[in-house]
Design a protein around this motif. Structure first.
Motif, PDB file in Angstrom:
ATOM      1  N   ALA A  73       3.701  22.389  38.666  1.00 56.87           N
ATOM      2  CA  ALA A  73       4.793  22.789  37.770  1.00 56.87           C
ATOM      3  C   ALA A  73       5.750  21.620  37.538  1.00 56.87           C
ATOM      4  O   ALA A  73       6.201  21.387  36.415  1.00 56.87           O
ATOM      5  N   GLU A  74       6.032  20.865  38.591  1.00 54.13           N
ATOM      6  CA  GLU A  74       6.911  19.702  38.472  1.00 54.13           C
ATOM      7  C   GLU A  74       6.266  18.624  37.610  1.00 54.13           C
ATOM      8  O   GLU A  74       6.943  17.956  36.821  1.00 54.13           O
ATOM      9  N   ARG A  75       4.944  18.443  37.778  1.00 55.99           N
ATOM     10  CA  ARG A  75       4.225  17.444  36.976  1.00 55.99           C
ATOM     11  C   ARG A  75       4.283  17.793  35.494  1.00 55.99           C
ATOM     12  O   ARG A  75       4.538  16.927  34.643  1.00 55.99           O
ATOM     13  N   LYS A  76       4.055  19.081  35.190  1.00 54.37           N
ATOM     14  CA  LYS A  76       4.109  19.519  33.797  1.00 54.37           C
ATOM     15  C   LYS A  76       5.510  19.370  33.222  1.00 54.37           C
ATOM     16  O   LYS A  76       5.671  19.004  32.054  1.00 54.37           O
ATOM     17  N   LYS A  77       6.514  19.646  34.053  1.00 58.04           N
ATOM     18  CA  LYS A  77       7.895  19.505  33.600  1.00 58.04           C
ATOM     19  C   LYS A  77       8.193  18.051  33.262  1.00 58.04           C
ATOM     20  O   LYS A  77       8.811  17.747  32.229  1.00 58.04           O
ATOM     21  N   ARG A  78       7.759  17.132  34.131  1.00 57.12           N
ATOM     22  CA  ARG A  78       7.977  15.709  33.881  1.00 57.12           C
ATOM     23  C   ARG A  78       7.252  15.250  32.625  1.00 57.12           C
ATOM     24  O   ARG A  78       7.773  14.444  31.850  1.00 57.12           O
ATOM     25  N   GLU A  79       6.048  15.778  32.428  1.00 61.62           N
ATOM     26  CA  GLU A  79       5.265  15.404  31.253  1.00 61.62           C
ATOM     27  C   GLU A  79       5.951  15.876  29.971  1.00 61.62           C
ATOM     28  O   GLU A  79       6.012  15.145  28.983  1.00 61.62           O
ATOM     29  N   LYS A  80       6.486  17.096  30.001  1.00 60.62           N
ATOM     30  CA  LYS A  80       7.205  17.618  28.836  1.00 60.62           C
ATOM     31  C   LYS A  80       8.450  16.791  28.545  1.00 60.62           C
ATOM     32  O   LYS A  80       8.753  16.476  27.396  1.00 60.62           O
ATOM     33  N   GLU A  81       9.173  16.449  29.606  1.00 56.81           N
ATOM     34  CA  GLU A  81      10.382  15.652  29.442  1.00 56.81           C
ATOM     35  C   GLU A  81      10.060  14.294  28.843  1.00 56.81           C
ATOM     36  O   GLU A  81      10.803  13.763  28.009  1.00 56.81           O
ATOM     37  N   LYS A  82       8.943  13.731  29.252  1.00 56.64           N
ATOM     38  CA  LYS A  82       8.526  12.431  28.729  1.00 56.64           C
ATOM     39  C   LYS A  82       8.207  12.532  27.242  1.00 56.64           C
ATOM     40  O   LYS A  82       8.609  11.670  26.443  1.00 56.64           O
ATOM     41  N   LYS A  83       7.495  13.587  26.851  1.00 59.01           N
ATOM     42  CA  LYS A  83       7.098  13.749  25.459  1.00 59.01           C
ATOM     43  C   LYS A  83       8.305  13.992  24.556  1.00 59.01           C
ATOM     44  O   LYS A  83       8.393  13.431  23.459  1.00 59.01           O
ATOM     45  N   THR A  84       9.223  14.831  24.980  1.00 60.67           N
ATOM     46  CA  THR A  84      10.409  15.085  24.155  1.00 60.67           C
ATOM     47  C   THR A  84      11.297  13.856  24.104  1.00 60.67           C
ATOM     48  O   THR A  84      11.964  13.601  23.105  1.00 60.67           O
ATOM     49  N   LYS A  85      11.307  13.079  25.179  1.00 64.07           N
ATOM     50  CA  LYS A  85      12.121  11.865  25.229  1.00 64.07           C
ATOM     51  C   LYS A  85      11.664  10.863  24.176  1.00 64.07           C
ATOM     52  O   LYS A  85      12.478  10.248  23.487  1.00 64.07           O
ATOM     53  N   LEU A  86      10.341  10.679  24.019  1.00 61.06           N
ATOM     54  CA  LEU A  86       9.816   9.720  23.054  1.00 61.06           C
ATOM     55  C   LEU A  86      10.188  10.116  21.626  1.00 61.06           C
ATOM     56  O   LEU A  86      10.590   9.278  20.820  1.00 61.06           O
ATOM     57  N   ALA A  87      10.048  11.410  21.311  1.00 66.97           N
ATOM     58  CA  ALA A  87      10.410  11.881  19.972  1.00 66.97           C
ATOM     59  C   ALA A  87      11.905  11.706  19.740  1.00 66.97           C
ATOM     60  O   ALA A  87      12.337  11.307  18.649  1.00 66.97           O
ATOM     61  N   ARG A  88      12.694  11.996  20.766  1.00 68.43           N
ATOM     62  CA  ARG A  88      14.146  11.871  20.651  1.00 68.43           C
ATOM     63  C   ARG A  88      14.547  10.412  20.413  1.00 68.43           C
ATOM     64  O   ARG A  88      15.429  10.119  19.599  1.00 68.43           O
ATOM     65  N   GLN A  89      13.881   9.501  21.120  1.00 70.63           N
ATOM     66  CA  GLN A  89      14.182   8.078  20.947  1.00 70.63           C
ATOM     67  C   GLN A  89      13.837   7.599  19.538  1.00 70.63           C
ATOM     68  O   GLN A  89      14.460   6.662  19.028  1.00 70.63           O
ATOM     69  N   ALA A  90      12.846   8.226  18.918  1.00 73.33           N
ATOM     70  CA  ALA A  90      12.466   7.860  17.554  1.00 73.33           C
ATOM     71  C   ALA A  90      13.328   8.580  16.517  1.00 73.33           C
ATOM     72  O   ALA A  90      13.149   8.381  15.312  1.00 73.33           O
ATOM     73  N   GLY A  91      14.251   9.425  16.995  1.00 73.05           N
ATOM     74  CA  GLY A  91      15.133  10.148  16.081  1.00 73.05           C
ATOM     75  C   GLY A  91      14.472  11.317  15.389  1.00 73.05           C
ATOM     76  O   GLY A  91      14.888  11.730  14.303  1.00 73.05           O
ATOM     77  N   ILE A  92      13.443  11.881  16.024  1.00 73.14           N
ATOM     78  CA  ILE A  92      12.698  12.990  15.425  1.00 73.14           C
ATOM     79  C   ILE A  92      12.915  14.267  16.232  1.00 73.14           C
ATOM     80  O   ILE A  92      12.587  14.316  17.422  1.00 73.14           O
ATOM     81  N   PRO A  93      13.451  15.321  15.626  1.00 68.13           N
ATOM     82  CA  PRO A  93      13.596  16.600  16.327  1.00 68.13           C
ATOM     83  C   PRO A  93      12.208  17.159  16.678  1.00 68.13           C
ATOM     84  O   PRO A  93      11.297  17.128  15.863  1.00 68.13           O
ATOM     85  N   SER A  94      12.062  17.662  17.892  1.00 68.08           N
ATOM     86  CA  SER A  94      10.776  18.206  18.317  1.00 68.08           C
ATOM     87  C   SER A  94      10.986  19.442  19.170  1.00 68.08           C
ATOM     88  O   SER A  94      12.107  19.743  19.594  1.00 68.08           O
ATOM     89  N   ASP A  95       9.892  20.146  19.455  1.00 64.29           N
ATOM     90  CA  ASP A  95       9.984  21.310  20.331  1.00 64.29           C
ATOM     91  C   ASP A  95       9.903  20.847  21.782  1.00 64.29           C
ATOM     92  O   ASP A  95       9.891  19.652  22.080  1.00 64.29           O
ATOM     93  N   GLU A  96       9.818  21.794  22.706  1.00 60.61           N
ATOM     94  CA  GLU A  96       9.841  21.458  24.133  1.00 60.61           C
ATOM     95  C   GLU A  96       8.619  20.657  24.571  1.00 60.61           C
ATOM     96  O   GLU A  96       8.625  20.034  25.639  1.00 60.61           O
ATOM     97  N   ASN A  97       7.573  20.645  23.763  1.00 55.93           N
ATOM     98  CA  ASN A  97       6.380  19.868  24.071  1.00 55.93           C
ATOM     99  C   ASN A  97       6.340  18.539  23.336  1.00 55.93           C
ATOM    100  O   ASN A  97       5.339  17.823  23.375  1.00 55.93           O
ATOM    101  N   GLY A  98       7.442  18.231  22.645  1.00 51.82           N
ATOM    102  CA  GLY A  98       7.485  16.969  21.920  1.00 51.82           C
ATOM    103  C   GLY A  98       6.761  17.017  20.587  1.00 51.82           C
ATOM    104  O   GLY A  98       6.532  15.982  19.956  1.00 51.82           O
TER     105      GLY A  98
END
Length: 279
Positions: free
Chosen positions: A115-140
């Motif tokens: 569960a922690e691994r999946k949470k970290r993976e989701k955070e990583k995916k949303t972080k990349l979209a956020r850094q590119a200035g693109i709104p995304s869902d919880e899975n990026g």
């Protein structure tokens, strides 16, 4: 290889189980080991571990492995491992009961880790979209509008069947795509990636994974996602609109075969090395 901490804790449980039949000597042993265990765990020295192991050298190695669950447990309320070898009524657990407890604890811990691994993976995916200035869902994931273009497109710098992307990668209708090592890769891919033009907010060399695209051809199947790398720009390419390279404008190398709402996920943001994009 069983760690020092695990070996020590397991041996405590074993001589607690087998020592209860030895009267006062068993009580002394439990007190000694309980004191060691509930003390500063980092301060337990190597020679102390060896001395305990030497006393119980006859313990079967498989028994140690069977009840090896302390490594995954987080002691609470300063309880020692000795308390874990007894049930709710204070009776010593059998080895089989310890095995069951071990399996339950390990299973719970593994689920927590996953569960922690999946949470970290989701955070990583949303972080990349956020850094590119693109709104995304919880899975990026974000909506994607796809079009296609060729090296011979109107307004493209095309000469003798060859052109360049904004990244400087050469594209040739006949030879294919020029790779960083100077060799031509036949077709329309750059290594394993398809080539796209994207918004300037998405850095060159970024990689997108595209889902539900409804495209077919040149290795792309409408029921499977594909990965594309940003190597180009375009005057009309803004936001979440990407232009997919297909060789020649009229090649039909990739075609829309189903009316779906494509979405994408940024799996690598940028990544340029030595003036080129890693494959």
């Amino acid at each position: 290889m069983v760690s020092k901490r695990m070996q020590f804790a397991l041996l405590i449980s074993i001589f607690t189980l087998f020592g209860c039949a030895s009267g006062n000597s068993a009580t002394q042993t439990v007190n000694k080991t309980e004191l060691l265990f509930t003390g500063d765990k980092q301060a337990i020295e190597h020679e102390n571990m060896l001395s305990v192991m030497q006393l119980y050298h006859s313990v079967d190695e498989n028994d140690i492995k069977e009840i090896a669950f302390l490594e995954n447990m987080k002691p609470q309320n300063n309880e020692s491992f000795v308390t874990n070898v007894r049930n709710a009524d204070g009776e010593l657990r059998s080895v089989s009961a310890l095995k069951t407890l071990s399996e339950d604890v390990v299973s719970t811990v593994e689920k927590q880790k996953e569960a922690e691994r999946k949470k970290r993976e989701k955070e990583k995916k949303t972080k990349l979209a956020r850094q590119a200035g693109i709104p995304s869902d919880e899975n990026g994931l974000f909506p994607l509008y796809t079009t296609t273009y060729g090296v011979d497109c109107y307004g493209c710098n095309f000469n003798n069947g060859q052109g360049n992307t904004a990244m400087g990668v050469k594209l040739d209708i006949n030879k294919g795509v020029l790779l960083p090592n100077g060799s031509w890769q036949p077709g329309i891919q750059y290594g394993k990636y398809y080539v796209i033009a994207a918004d300037p907010g998405i850095p060159m060399c970024s990689v997108l994974k595209v889902y539900d695209h409804g495209l077919r051809g040149s290795g792309i199947s409408p029921d499977k996602p594909f990965e594309a790398i940003v190597l180009d720009r375009g005057g009309a390419i803004r936001g979440t609109h990407v232009d997919l390279y297909i060789g020649s404008e009229n090649s039909g190398a990739i075609q829309k075969v189903s009316n779906t709402s494509a979405k994408a996920q940024i799996i690598r943001l940028g990544g340029m090395k030595n003036g080129s994009c890693p494959l």
